[in-house]
Write a protein that holds these residues in place. Structure first.
Motif, PDB file in Angstrom:
ATOM      1  N   ILE A   1       0.843  -1.204   0.000  1.00 55.68           N
ATOM      2  CA  ILE A   1       0.000   0.000   0.000  1.00 55.68           C
ATOM      3  C   ILE A   1       0.875   1.249   0.000  1.00 55.68           C
ATOM      4  CG2 ILE A   1      -1.587   1.381   1.421  1.00 55.68           C
ATOM      5  CD1 ILE A   1      -2.882  -1.319   2.228  1.00 55.68           C
ATOM      6  N   THR A   2       1.908   1.263   0.829  1.00 53.92           N
ATOM      7  CA  THR A   2       2.786   2.421   0.927  1.00 53.92           C
ATOM      8  C   THR A   2       3.553   2.635  -0.367  1.00 53.92           C
ATOM      9  OG1 THR A   2       3.008   2.012   3.299  1.00 53.92           O
ATOM     10  CG2 THR A   2       4.592   3.515   2.311  1.00 53.92           C
ATOM     11  N   CYS A   3       3.956   1.562  -1.006  1.00 53.45           N
ATOM     12  CA  CYS A   3       4.688   1.666  -2.269  1.00 53.45           C
ATOM     13  C   CYS A   3       3.836   2.307  -3.353  1.00 53.45           C
ATOM     14  CB  CYS A   3       5.157   0.285  -2.701  1.00 53.45           C
ATOM     15  SG  CYS A   3       6.105   0.294  -4.230  1.00 53.45           S
ATOM     16  N   TRP A   4       2.569   1.899  -3.458  1.00 52.82           N
ATOM     17  CA  TRP A   4       1.697   2.384  -4.516  1.00 52.82           C
ATOM     18  C   TRP A   4       0.971   3.670  -4.161  1.00 52.82           C
ATOM     19  CZ3 TRP A   4       2.941   0.631  -8.952  1.00 52.82           C
ATOM     20  CH2 TRP A   4       3.468  -0.653  -9.060  1.00 52.82           C
ATOM     21  N   CYS A   5       0.682   3.879  -2.883  1.00 48.62           N
ATOM     22  CA  CYS A   5      -0.075   5.070  -2.485  1.00 48.62           C
ATOM     23  C   CYS A   5       0.337   5.496  -1.074  1.00 48.62           C
ATOM     24  CB  CYS A   5      -1.561   4.785  -2.568  1.00 48.62           C
ATOM     25  SG  CYS A   5      -2.567   6.259  -2.553  1.00 48.62           S
ATOM     26  N   PRO A   6       1.492   6.128  -0.938  1.00 45.44           N
ATOM     27  CA  PRO A   6       1.992   6.493   0.389  1.00 45.44           C
ATOM     28  C   PRO A   6       1.080   7.447   1.154  1.00 45.44           C
ATOM     29  CG  PRO A   6       3.323   7.517  -1.328  1.00 45.44           C
ATOM     30  CD  PRO A   6       2.394   6.560  -1.999  1.00 45.44           C
ATOM     31  N   CYS A   7       0.207   8.156   0.445  1.00 42.24           N
ATOM     32  CA  CYS A   7      -0.690   9.084   1.129  1.00 42.24           C
ATOM     33  C   CYS A   7      -1.653   8.345   2.059  1.00 42.24           C
ATOM     34  CB  CYS A   7      -1.450   9.956   0.134  1.00 42.24           C
ATOM     35  SG  CYS A   7      -2.431   9.047  -1.060  1.00 42.24           S
ATOM     36  N   ILE A   8      -1.981   7.091   1.758  1.00 47.07           N
ATOM     37  CA  ILE A   8      -2.864   6.310   2.632  1.00 47.07           C
ATOM     38  C   ILE A   8      -2.156   6.001   3.943  1.00 47.07           C
ATOM     39  CG2 ILE A   8      -4.033   4.083   2.929  1.00 47.07           C
ATOM     40  CD1 ILE A   8      -4.634   4.167  -0.086  1.00 47.07           C
TER      41      ILE A   8
ATOM     42  N   LEU B   1       9.445   5.755   1.902  1.00 46.96           N
ATOM     43  CA  LEU B   1       8.638   4.560   2.088  1.00 46.96           C
ATOM     44  C   LEU B   1       9.071   3.756   3.313  1.00 46.96           C
ATOM     45  CD1 LEU B   1       8.257   3.459  -1.637  1.00 46.96           C
ATOM     46  CD2 LEU B   1       6.804   4.976  -0.276  1.00 46.96           C
ATOM     47  N   CYS B   2      10.372   3.649   3.535  1.00 47.96           N
ATOM     48  CA  CYS B   2      10.869   2.940   4.728  1.00 47.96           C
ATOM     49  C   CYS B   2      10.451   3.676   6.001  1.00 47.96           C
ATOM     50  CB  CYS B   2      12.387   2.811   4.686  1.00 47.96           C
ATOM     51  SG  CYS B   2      12.984   1.668   3.426  1.00 47.96           S
TER      52      CYS B   2
END
Length: 150
Positions: free
Chosen positions: A32-39, A105-106
């Motif tokens: 999820i973070t990789c594709w949409c970090p805003c979530i 991301l990390c």
């Protein structure tokens, strides 16, 4: 950073519960973070702000900053600092900014895992976690008996 005191004794700074590069220990959040970090950022921000901002508003602001500047880390690094101070986790503001700048991301997934390890269910949001902690018992105004009668 000044140490917190408990019964007159300084409280030792804690370490992060998971490593910075342990992204794959929670594969679903990593994806999820990789594709949409805003979530992920929105969920973290809502918990760190204790419900004063919503996941949607924080995530949208993050996405806006990321679209305009290309660096969502400009906004998100401040939440890492706020979170560290809330939980007395060792580190520095400079380190927080560098963490987000070099591997956004990390940093986001580590913050997510930290809150998760502290018992939060991030998709529930702040209010959902409060209700879960209170075991779903609604705390409302007490029932009032009818007024005076003759």
């Amino acid at each position: 950073m000044q140490p917190q005191y408990n019964d007159g004794k300084p409280q030792a700074e804690a370490e992060w519960s998971t490593g910075f590069c342990d992204c794959f220990s929670d594969c679903s959040n990593c994806c999820i973070t990789c594709w949409c970090p805003c979530i992920t950022f929105g969920e973290v921000a809502e918990i760190v702000d204790r419900g004063s901002t919503s996941c949607g508003a924080s995530g949208a602001l993050y996405a806006l900053v990321a679209c305009i500047t290309g660096c969502g880390c400009i906004y998100s690094c401040f939440y890492r600092t706020k979170m560290r101070k809330q939980y007395n986790i060792s580190g520095s503001q400079c380190g927080d900014c560098l963490s987000h700048f070099f591997c956004e991301l990390c940093a986001l997934t580590q913050e997510y895992r930290e809150l998760k390890s502290r018992g939060f269910d991030l998709p529930l949001g702040w209010q959902g976690n409060v209700e879960r902690q209170n075991q779903g018992i609604a705390m409302g105004a007490p029932a009032v008996q009818g007024g005076m009668t003759r």
